[in-house]
Design a protein around this motif. Structure first.
Motif, PDB file in Angstrom:
ATOM      1  N   ASP A 157       0.801  -1.233   0.000  1.00  0.00           N
ATOM      2  CA  ASP A 157       0.000   0.000   0.000  1.00  0.00           C
ATOM      3  C   ASP A 157       0.829   1.276   0.000  1.00  0.00           C
ATOM      4  OD1 ASP A 157      -3.025  -0.845   0.545  1.00  0.00           O
ATOM      5  OD2 ASP A 157      -1.724  -2.193   1.671  1.00  0.00           O
ATOM      6  N   ARG A 158       1.947   1.264   0.759  1.00  0.00           N
ATOM      7  CA  ARG A 158       2.729   2.489   0.904  1.00  0.00           C
ATOM      8  C   ARG A 158       4.215   2.168   0.953  1.00  0.00           C
ATOM      9  NH1 ARG A 158      -1.466   3.076   4.550  1.00  0.00           N
ATOM     10  NH2 ARG A 158      -0.299   2.670   6.475  1.00  0.00           N
ATOM     11  N   ILE A 159       5.015   3.150   0.567  1.00  0.00           N
ATOM     12  CA  ILE A 159       6.465   3.092   0.746  1.00  0.00           C
ATOM     13  C   ILE A 159       6.851   4.288   1.609  1.00  0.00           C
ATOM     14  CG2 ILE A 159       8.724   3.262  -0.363  1.00  0.00           C
ATOM     15  CD1 ILE A 159       7.399   2.102  -2.912  1.00  0.00           C
ATOM     16  N   LEU A 160       7.452   3.999   2.761  1.00  0.00           N
ATOM     17  CA  LEU A 160       7.946   5.052   3.644  1.00  0.00           C
ATOM     18  C   LEU A 160       9.378   5.365   3.237  1.00  0.00           C
ATOM     19  CD1 LEU A 160       7.793   6.850   6.184  1.00  0.00           C
ATOM     20  CD2 LEU A 160       8.447   4.842   7.535  1.00  0.00           C
ATOM     21  N   THR A 161       9.642   6.624   2.897  1.00  0.00           N
ATOM     22  CA  THR A 161      10.974   6.970   2.406  1.00  0.00           C
ATOM     23  C   THR A 161      11.352   8.401   2.778  1.00  0.00           C
ATOM     24  OG1 THR A 161      12.330   7.280   0.401  1.00  0.00           O
ATOM     25  CG2 THR A 161       9.954   7.545   0.144  1.00  0.00           C
ATOM     26  N   HIS A 162      12.642   8.571   3.011  1.00  0.00           N
ATOM     27  CA  HIS A 162      13.232   9.885   3.265  1.00  0.00           C
ATOM     28  C   HIS A 162      13.620  10.556   1.952  1.00  0.00           C
ATOM     29  CE1 HIS A 162      15.296  12.901   5.684  1.00  0.00           C
ATOM     30  NE2 HIS A 162      16.436  12.664   5.064  1.00  0.00           N
ATOM     31  N   GLY A 163      13.613   9.790   0.879  1.00  0.00           N
ATOM     32  CA  GLY A 163      13.952  10.344  -0.429  1.00  0.00           C
ATOM     33  C   GLY A 163      15.435  10.425  -0.704  1.00  0.00           C
ATOM     34  N   SER A 187      13.921  14.589  -5.192  1.00  0.00           N
ATOM     35  CA  SER A 187      13.947  13.132  -5.397  1.00  0.00           C
ATOM     36  C   SER A 187      12.642  12.495  -4.929  1.00  0.00           C
ATOM     37  CB  SER A 187      15.147  12.507  -4.686  1.00  0.00           C
ATOM     38  OG  SER A 187      15.147  12.817  -3.310  1.00  0.00           O
ATOM     39  N   LEU A 188      12.051  13.016  -3.849  1.00  0.00           N
ATOM     40  CA  LEU A 188      10.742  12.523  -3.416  1.00  0.00           C
ATOM     41  C   LEU A 188       9.695  12.771  -4.497  1.00  0.00           C
ATOM     42  CD1 LEU A 188      10.748  13.609   0.336  1.00  0.00           C
ATOM     43  CD2 LEU A 188      10.410  11.265  -0.484  1.00  0.00           C
ATOM     44  N   GLN A 189       9.749  13.947  -5.112  1.00  0.00           N
ATOM     45  CA  GLN A 189       8.785  14.259  -6.177  1.00  0.00           C
ATOM     46  C   GLN A 189       8.928  13.297  -7.352  1.00  0.00           C
ATOM     47  OE1 GLN A 189       6.341  17.114  -6.011  1.00  0.00           O
ATOM     48  NE2 GLN A 189       5.552  15.454  -7.289  1.00  0.00           N
ATOM     49  N   GLN A 190      10.165  12.943  -7.671  1.00  0.00           N
ATOM     50  CA  GLN A 190      10.388  11.987  -8.765  1.00  0.00           C
ATOM     51  C   GLN A 190       9.782  10.621  -8.438  1.00  0.00           C
ATOM     52  OE1 GLN A 190      14.568  11.865  -9.892  1.00  0.00           O
ATOM     53  NE2 GLN A 190      14.715  14.092  -9.815  1.00  0.00           N
ATOM     54  N   LEU A 191       9.931  10.193  -7.182  1.00  0.00           N
ATOM     55  CA  LEU A 191       9.347   8.914  -6.771  1.00  0.00           C
ATOM     56  C   LEU A 191       7.824   8.972  -6.823  1.00  0.00           C
ATOM     57  CD1 LEU A 191      11.612   8.099  -3.686  1.00  0.00           C
ATOM     58  CD2 LEU A 191      11.770   7.086  -5.973  1.00  0.00           C
ATOM     59  N   ILE A 192       7.258  10.075  -6.352  1.00  0.00           N
ATOM     60  CA  ILE A 192       5.801  10.250  -6.358  1.00  0.00           C
ATOM     61  C   ILE A 192       5.275  10.237  -7.795  1.00  0.00           C
ATOM     62  CG2 ILE A 192       3.948  11.913  -5.886  1.00  0.00           C
ATOM     63  CD1 ILE A 192       5.705  12.760  -3.397  1.00  0.00           C
ATOM     64  N   LEU A 230       5.144   7.750   1.052  1.00  0.00           N
ATOM     65  CA  LEU A 230       4.933   8.397   2.349  1.00  0.00           C
ATOM     66  C   LEU A 230       6.255   9.019   2.815  1.00  0.00           C
ATOM     67  CD1 LEU A 230       3.135   8.870   4.874  1.00  0.00           C
ATOM     68  CD2 LEU A 230       3.859   6.611   5.685  1.00  0.00           C
ATOM     69  N   PRO A 231       6.390  10.344   2.723  1.00  0.00           N
ATOM     70  CA  PRO A 231       7.631  10.987   3.165  1.00  0.00           C
ATOM     71  C   PRO A 231       7.793  10.911   4.681  1.00  0.00           C
ATOM     72  CG  PRO A 231       6.398  12.409   1.647  1.00  0.00           C
ATOM     73  CD  PRO A 231       5.476  11.311   2.083  1.00  0.00           C
ATOM     74  N   GLY A 232       9.025  10.654   5.111  1.00  0.00           N
ATOM     75  CA  GLY A 232       9.299  10.578   6.542  1.00  0.00           C
ATOM     76  C   GLY A 232      10.773  10.804   6.823  1.00  0.00           C
ATOM     77  N   GLY A 233      11.095  10.953   8.097  1.00  0.00           N
ATOM     78  CA  GLY A 233      12.480  11.177   8.483  1.00  0.00           C
ATOM     79  C   GLY A 233      12.815  12.649   8.422  1.00  0.00           C
ATOM     80  N   GLY A 234      12.597  13.350   9.512  1.00  0.00           N
ATOM     81  CA  GLY A 234      12.851  14.786   9.521  1.00  0.00           C
ATOM     82  C   GLY A 234      11.630  15.621   9.216  1.00  0.00           C
ATOM     83  N   VAL A 235      10.469  14.981   9.060  1.00  0.00           N
ATOM     84  CA  VAL A 235       9.216  15.724   8.900  1.00  0.00           C
ATOM     85  C   VAL A 235       8.746  16.121  10.310  1.00  0.00           C
ATOM     86  CG1 VAL A 235       6.862  15.710   8.015  1.00  0.00           C
ATOM     87  CG2 VAL A 235       8.620  14.353   6.872  1.00  0.00           C
ATOM     88  N   THR A 236       8.518  17.401  10.526  1.00  0.00           N
ATOM     89  CA  THR A 236       8.127  17.891  11.850  1.00  0.00           C
ATOM     90  C   THR A 236       6.873  18.746  11.753  1.00  0.00           C
ATOM     91  OG1 THR A 236       9.336  19.991  11.749  1.00  0.00           O
ATOM     92  CG2 THR A 236      10.595  18.029  12.434  1.00  0.00           C
ATOM     93  N   TYR A 237       6.331  19.093  12.922  1.00  0.00           N
ATOM     94  CA  TYR A 237       5.162  19.986  12.938  1.00  0.00           C
ATOM     95  C   TYR A 237       5.512  21.360  12.377  1.00  0.00           C
ATOM     96  CZ  TYR A 237       7.296  21.664  17.319  1.00  0.00           C
ATOM     97  OH  TYR A 237       8.163  22.174  18.256  1.00  0.00           O
TER      98      TYR A 237
END
Length: 218
Positions: free
Chosen positions: A153-159, A172-177, A187-194
């Motif tokens: 369903d999802r891939i969690l990645t920092h890109g 690079s995240l945009q290219q994957l998307i 699903l972007p992650g790693g260093g994503v903050t409020y």
């Protein structure tokens, strides 16, 4: 910039302790781990049961980390068997989603192991976690194809490499998307903050984000 409303703020938490506080602060999907300092490992069955019960009462999805140890994502047959056992326990508890990843020594998807783990995940969403970022960039697109074809369903990645801030990985995240093209959620992650989540969501046009600091729990 795109007008985007973040649908899922997925918070990675260790143990049960911070779950009620995170829910009150607006977390609407929880990734449950043990040992976050090692990148997250499988939580104990007792912690999983209580967390699942609490979140089901709140109608908040729970993602369970399935990872028998820290370190790399190259697992032997015994470790795969352990992960399979944990997946069957998750099934019994009605866990919404499970997250895992298995790679070969060469840094490619371990297809045999993944097929075995996906089969043991019947009835639950499957997330391929940040093991994806250990796959060489020239193999990532075919990895997306394989995962999409196997109903992940999802891939969690920092890109990109974790030591690079996520704001520097947006291209690079945009290219994957763009390559995934809706076949599978990136699903972007790693260093994503409020503090940066709204900007990341707007720039990438994503509606789901993952992080340990995605909500201000201070």
């Amino acid at each position: 910039m795109k007008e985007v409303t973040i649908i899922f703020k997925e918070i990675a938490l260790e143990n049960f302790t911070n779950i009620p506080q995170a829910v009150l602060a607006g977390a609407n999907r929880i990734e449950l781990n043990d040992n976050l300092s090692a990148g997250g490992t499988t939580p104990s069955l007792g912690v999983l049961k209580e967390s699942s019960k609490y979140l089901q009462e709140k109608s908040i999805p729970l993602v369970e980390m399935i990872r028998p140890r820290g370190g790399n994502f190259v697992y032997n047959d015994l470790e795969i068997k352990m992960m399979e056992t944990d997946l069957f326990e998750a099934q019994k508890l009605g866990i919404d989603a499970v997250t895992f990843g298995a790679l070969t020594q060469e840094g490619e998807i371990d297809e045999d192991a993944m097929e075995q783990l996906i089969a043991a995940s019947s009835g639950m969403q499957v997330v391929f976690h940040m093991a994806f970022d250990d796959i060489s960039s020239d193999k990532q697109k075919e990895s997306i194809d394989w995962l999409a074809d196997h109903d992940v369903d999802r891939i969690l990645t920092h890109g990109g490499p974790f030591e690079i801030p996520i704001m520097d990985n947006l291209d690079s995240l945009q290219q994957l998307i763009d390559y995934a093209d809706g076949r599978i959620t990136i699903l972007p992650g790693g260093g994503v903050t409020y503090e940066n989540c709204d900007e990341i969501a707007s720039k990438l046009g994503v509606k789901e984000l993952h992080g340990t600091r995605l909500i201000d729990l201070a």
